[in-house]
Write an enzyme that holds these catalytic residues in place. Structure first.
Site, PDB file in Angstrom:
ATOM      1  N   VAL A  68       0.830  -1.205   0.000  1.00 35.89           N
ATOM      2  CA  VAL A  68       0.000   0.000   0.000  1.00 35.89           C
ATOM      3  C   VAL A  68       0.864   1.255   0.000  1.00 35.89           C
ATOM      4  O   VAL A  68       0.413   2.339  -0.415  1.00 35.89           O
ATOM      5  CB  VAL A  68      -0.938  -0.005   1.224  1.00 35.89           C
ATOM      6  CG1 VAL A  68      -0.144   0.137   2.522  1.00 35.89           C
ATOM      7  CG2 VAL A  68      -2.007   1.082   1.134  1.00 35.89           C
ATOM      8  N   LYS A  69       2.129   1.140   0.426  1.00 34.79           N
ATOM      9  CA  LYS A  69       2.990   2.305   0.547  1.00 34.79           C
ATOM     10  C   LYS A  69       3.384   2.897  -0.801  1.00 34.79           C
ATOM     11  O   LYS A  69       3.893   4.024  -0.858  1.00 34.79           O
ATOM     12  CB  LYS A  69       4.256   1.925   1.334  1.00 34.79           C
ATOM     13  CG  LYS A  69       3.981   1.574   2.792  1.00 34.79           C
ATOM     14  CD  LYS A  69       3.432   2.749   3.569  1.00 34.79           C
ATOM     15  CE  LYS A  69       3.344   2.439   5.049  1.00 34.79           C
ATOM     16  NZ  LYS A  69       2.884   3.601   5.835  1.00 34.79           N
ATOM     17  N   ASP A  70       3.132   2.159  -1.883  1.00 27.42           N
ATOM     18  CA  ASP A  70       3.371   2.746  -3.207  1.00 27.42           C
ATOM     19  C   ASP A  70       2.542   4.006  -3.389  1.00 27.42           C
ATOM     20  O   ASP A  70       2.985   4.983  -4.009  1.00 27.42           O
ATOM     21  CB  ASP A  70       3.004   1.750  -4.312  1.00 27.42           C
ATOM     22  CG  ASP A  70       3.963   0.572  -4.395  1.00 27.42           C
ATOM     23  OD1 ASP A  70       4.958   0.561  -3.652  1.00 27.42           O
ATOM     24  OD2 ASP A  70       3.693  -0.344  -5.195  1.00 27.42           O
TER      25      ASP A  70
END
Length: 492
Positions: free
Chosen positions: A43-45
Site C-alpha cells: 500500500v505504501k506505493d
C-alpha cells in the site's frame, strides 16, 4: 487488457476479494483489499508517489536530487520505484529488525540501503530517525520524505484508496479495518469513507496487543510495519502527524500469535500471500464481523506481500524458535516438545524444579529476571534465591503486563560471576549489573522438540530461556532438561 506507459501508472486500482473461507459462517461479508498487488508490493506505493509529486510541486525535490527515508521497508521500496523512474538517487534507511528480504528488494530496485536500530531511545544519535535527518543535512539536494509527518501520506488515501473502496462496494461498506503504522492509510481512507457515508462507516484500527496506539505498554512485538513501540528510556513519546486519531473509532488489539497464524491461514485457505500486518488486520476484521449482521459489509486492507517475509512468517523453523508454532511437523513427529515437558512437570502450578518463576516478567509463570538498572547487590539477592543462581538481565521497564519480550534481554548474570567480580575488586556492590554482564542465554521455543532444546544449550551454557509468542516464560536448566526428557520418555 490495460496498457501503461510506466509502472508508476499501475499504482492503485487494487481489487477486493471476499474472504469466503475465513469468513464462513459469518452473517456479514468480509472483503479484503489486496494492496500487495500494487507494483511495489504494498500500500505504501500510493504514499510514495503522492509524497514525491508533492515535493516536486513544492520545490523540495529538484532534478538530480536524493530521496532519503526511514522505513521498515515498504515505503522505501515505493520511493525507490518512483524515485528511480524519475531520475533520483534513493537512500533507504531500514530498521535492523525488518525482514532481510526487504533490504534485498530495495537493492534490487536500485536503492542504497543503510541499516540502523529502532530499539534504542529516540534521542540516541544512532536511532533510525536521527540517522536519516543527519544524512538529509549532509547530502546536497537531499529531500527527507518523512512519511510519519508528511501530509501527502494520508492525502494519497483520501484521493485514491478511500474512493476505490467506496466505489468497489457500491457505497455498501459499513466497517473499514486497517493497521496503524504511520497512520496515513487508516487516516486518509477513513476520513474519505466517513465523509462519503455521512458518518455511517465505522473505522477500526488493528493493533498489536502491546502497541501503545491502542493502550498497550509499548513493549516490542513481532508484527512489522504497524503499531507504536516505545523504548523505556525515550524522553518524549511522539506520535506521527500522519496519524489522525479522530479518524479511528475504536481498536481491536491482536496478540502476535493470532496475527501470524491468521496470515498463514490467509495464504493457505484464501490463496492470498500477505504479510504479518495483514494477519493482524484480518484477525481484527473477523472479530468485528462476528458482531454484525447481513446488512453490514466489512472491508479489511491487506498492506503488503508475504514474499517479503518468507524467512520469518512463512518459515516453520523461525516460528518454532520464537515460540509461535507448536503443531507437530507431521503425523510421524512424536518427539516431546518443550511445551509438553513444562506441562507434564506442572510448570503452570509453579512447581517445576530447575525453572525460575516469579514476578519479574509481570505476569504469572514468567522467569525471575534482573533489571538493567539494578545494582550488583540487588542482583545478588535475587540470584541467590533462584535455582542455579543465574537469571537473564532485561531492559528496565516500569511494567510488563505482556511479559518480557526476548528482544529486551540484554544478557545474563550469575551469582558466581558477581561474587567473584566483587571479591577480586573488579566491581563494587553498588555498581551496575552491566559491569558484570554475561552473554544472553540461548533461547528455545515452546514448540521445539527436546532434541533441539538440548542442542541449543550447547557445551558452554547451563540454562536457556523458553519462549512462547516471542516472550520469556521459563528458565530451563541443563540438569532439569535432562531429567524431564527421561521422565517424559517413560510416559510420566
Amino acid at each position: 487488457m490495460t496498457v501503461h506507459e510506466s509502472v508508476v501508472d499501475a499504482i492503485g486500482g487494487t481489487p477486493l476479494f471476499r474472504l469466503a473461507r475465513l469468513g464462513a459462517g459469518l452473517a456479514a461479508p468480509v472483503y479484503a483489499k489486496a494492496e500487495f498487488l500494487n507494483i511495489g508490493g504494498s500500500v505504501k506505493d500510493r504514499a510514495a508517489l503522492s509524497m514525491v509529486l508533492a515535493a516536486e510541486r513544492d520545490g523540495l525535490l529538484r532534478p538530480g536530487g536524493t530521496i532519503i527515508e526511514a522505513t521498515s521497508g515498504n515505503t522505501g521500496i515505493g520511493l525507490t520505484i518512483v524515485g528511480r523512474q524519475r531520475g533520483y538517487r534513493v537512500i533507504a534507511c531500514v530498521s535492523d529488525r525488518s525482514a532481510a528480504e526487504k533490504s534485498d528488494i530495495l537493492r534490487a530496485y536500485g536503492a542504497e540501503v543503510v541499516l540502523a536500530p529502532t530499539a534504542v531511545p529516540a534521542e540516541d544519535p544512532d536511532h533510525l530517525f536521527n540517522v536519516v535527518r543527519r544524512l538529509a543535512e549532509e547530502i546536497p539536494g537531499a529531500w527527507l520524505a518523512n512519511q510519519y509527518d508528511n501530509p501527502a501520506n494520508p492525502d494519497a488515501h483520501v484521493r485514491t484508496t478511500g474512493p476505490e473502496v467506496w466505489e468497489q462496494t457500491g457505497g455498501r461498506v459499513t466497517h473499514f479495518v486497517a493497521g496503524v503504522g504511520t497512520g496515513g492509510t487508516i487516516s486518509g481512507t477513513g476520513a474519505f469513507l466517513k465523509k462519503a457515508s455521512g458518518g455511517g462507516v465505522t473505522v477500526i484500527g488493528a493493533d498489536p496487543e502491546s502497541s501503545s496506539y491502542a493502550g498497550g505498554d509499548g513493549s516490542p512485538y513481532f508484527v512489522e510495519s504497524i503499531g507504536h513501540f516505545l523504548h523505556p528510556d525515550t524522553a518524549e513519546d511522539r506520535w506521527p502527524e500522519s496519524y489522525h486519531r479522530e479518524a479511528v473509532d475504536r481498536f481491536e488489539r491482536i496478540p502476535d500469535r493470532e496475527s501470524l497464524l491468521t496470515a498463514r491461514r490467509l495464504a493457505r485457505e484464501e490463496g492470498l500471500l500477505a504479510g504479518p500486518s495483514s494477519g493482524t488486520a484480518v484477525a481484527a476484521a473477523l472479530r468485528v464481523a462476528r458482531r454484525l449482521g447481513p446488512e453490514d459489509l466489512v472491508v479489511v486492507l491487506l498492506p503488503d506481500s508475504g514474499r517479503s517475509y518468507l524467512s520469518k512468517l512463512y518459515s516453520d523453523d523461525w516460528l518454532r524458535r520464537w515460540g509461535f508454532l507448536e503443531e507437530p511437523r507431521g503425523a510421524e513427529d512424536t518427539e516431546p516438545t518443550v511445551r509438553a515437558v513444562l506441562d507434564a512437570a506442572g510448570f503452570h502450578a509453579g512447581a517445576v524444579a530447575g525453572v525460575g518463576t516469579g514476578p519479574g516478567a509481570g505476569r504469572p509463570g514468567g522467569p525471575v529476571t534482573v533489571a538493567s538498572d539494578a545494582s550488583l547487590a540487588e542482583a545478588l539477592a535475587v540470584l541467590r534465591a533462584v535455582p542455579g543462581g543465574i537469571a537473564p538481565v532485561v531492559l528496565a521497564r516500569p511494567a510488563r503486563p505482556y511479559g518480557i519480550s526476548a528482544t529486551e534481554v540484554l544478557g545474563s548474570l550469575s551469582a558466581a560471576a558477581v561474587e567473584r567480580a566483587v571479591a577480586e575488586g573488579r566491581a563494587a556492590p553498588d555498581g551496575p549489573v552491566t559491569s558484570v554482564l554475561g552473554p544472553a542465554l540461548p533461547t528455545v521455543g515452546v514448540g521445539q522438540p527436546l532434541s533441539e532444546a538440548r542442542e541449543a544449550l550447547g557445551p558452554g551454557q547451563d540454562a536457556a530461556l523458553v519462549l512462547a509468542d516471542g516472550r520469556a516464560v521459563a528458565l530451563v536448566h541443563r540438569s532439569a532438561l535432562g531429567s524431564w526428557a527421561g521422565s517424559v520418555g517413560r510416559g510420566a
